[in-house]
Design an enzyme around this catalytic site. Sequence first.
Site, PDB file in Angstrom:
ATOM      1  N   CYS A  84       0.835  -1.214   0.000  1.00 41.71           N
ATOM      2  CA  CYS A  84       0.000   0.000   0.000  1.00 41.71           C
ATOM      3  C   CYS A  84       0.865   1.258   0.000  1.00 41.71           C
ATOM      4  O   CYS A  84       0.481   2.289  -0.550  1.00 41.71           O
ATOM      5  CB  CYS A  84      -0.936   0.006   1.196  1.00 41.71           C
ATOM      6  SG  CYS A  84      -0.089  -0.060   2.800  1.00 41.71           S
ATOM      7  N   HIS A  89      -1.780   1.001   7.361  1.00 41.85           N
ATOM      8  CA  HIS A  89      -2.148   1.158   5.959  1.00 41.85           C
ATOM      9  C   HIS A  89      -1.877   2.579   5.493  1.00 41.85           C
ATOM     10  O   HIS A  89      -2.105   3.536   6.241  1.00 41.85           O
ATOM     11  CB  HIS A  89      -3.638   0.830   5.817  1.00 41.85           C
ATOM     12  CG  HIS A  89      -4.130   0.701   4.413  1.00 41.85           C
ATOM     13  ND1 HIS A  89      -3.468  -0.003   3.434  1.00 41.85           N
ATOM     14  CD2 HIS A  89      -5.247   1.204   3.810  1.00 41.85           C
ATOM     15  CE1 HIS A  89      -4.159   0.058   2.307  1.00 41.85           C
ATOM     16  NE2 HIS A  89      -5.228   0.794   2.504  1.00 41.85           N
ATOM     17  N   ASN A 100      -8.280   4.826  -1.565  1.00 43.59           N
ATOM     18  CA  ASN A 100      -7.731   3.560  -1.082  1.00 43.59           C
ATOM     19  C   ASN A 100      -7.177   2.765  -2.262  1.00 43.59           C
ATOM     20  O   ASN A 100      -7.334   3.154  -3.419  1.00 43.59           O
ATOM     21  CB  ASN A 100      -8.823   2.776  -0.354  1.00 43.59           C
ATOM     22  CG  ASN A 100      -8.277   1.776   0.630  1.00 43.59           C
ATOM     23  OD1 ASN A 100      -7.070   1.583   0.739  1.00 43.59           O
ATOM     24  ND2 ASN A 100      -9.152   1.128   1.373  1.00 43.59           N
TER      25      ASN A 100
END
Length: 368
Positions: free
Chosen positions: A44, A305, A326
């Site tokens: 990520c 994250h 995201n």
Amino acid sequence: MKNSLIIVILIFVSFTCNSQSYEFETVIDLETTDVISQGNTGTCWSFSASSFLESEIMRITGKNIDLSEMYTVRNTYPKKAWNYIMRQGKAQFSEGGLAHDVINSVADHGLVPNVVYPGLETHTTRHNHAEMIAVLKGMLDVYIKNPGRQLSPKWKLVTESVLDIYLGKNISTFNYEDVQYTPESFLKMTKINPKDYISITSFSHQPFNTNFILNIPDNFSNGSFLNVKLNDLVDITNNALKAGYTVELDCDVSEKTFSSKHGLAVIPKDDINKKEALENVRPEKEITQNLRQQEFENYNTTDDHLMHITGMLKDQNGTTYYKVKNSWGKNSDRVANDGYIYMSESYFKLKTISIMVHKDVVPKKLLN
């Protein structure tokens, strides 16, 4: 008994009448590239920071370029391996990383577009690094155990070979839109300057308005962060968005009130019914510097994250939310808002580990 029943009914009626489904109004919506999926990987940090840089390229040049996340990953793993080997296995070796690892890679290795380095194995369309990381770690552990009583000089070459097999060989030249580039000349074309970006955090165990190395597991490269007060962290983020700059975000997403299915992240004042807070507007906790520090020190806030803040919204009560891009895809029944999370300011204040912004949006009085 009758009186108790009446009280319960009144409470239920009051709760029902006061429940409001979320209604959002867009305040700021900055330009960015499409939402994509990081697949079955822990990268990520590369997907979010690449998206951040893509928006920066749009802001600076007007060009829409899909950058290669895997080119950065490919050039970061050897540094992770070096750290793991030199610390004799007493360090984390995983798929995780932070935004400054992308900036470090850009400074050292330049940028390339995704079309010339997708980092996918033949006949695959989805990233999956489970096997690769297991092979790399197992191999490094063998070298660390020193079967020959000293570290074999072959470990670097073998590491590079494994990365070549799973991600592809590094590239030195390529053609993009009928122009020949090197990764360095491509970086120059995008007008991205790695020195322009600064990582910022807010924790009271270190002096404010100073830089320090944040001790979190994924900070394998010992990146330094500017430490500011919580209100300054919020102001920097808000002012950046208002000025047309997007914001890179590292935060905790382990809360039950962070939901990609609902496309929402909130910190309800009442912890009893967290599901209700994802469906209807509820009062939120007041977040203080002390509460933030407490959640960090007791491991309730961890560096789970990284995502990309591209805008701002308000609900029907005037509460501020951030539009957060995201990297879990957008075409799924488990993902709402086309892959975006609407994160309340309270959630941001409590659960943010750090942000990364262009230095021009940071007040000079906070910079050393």
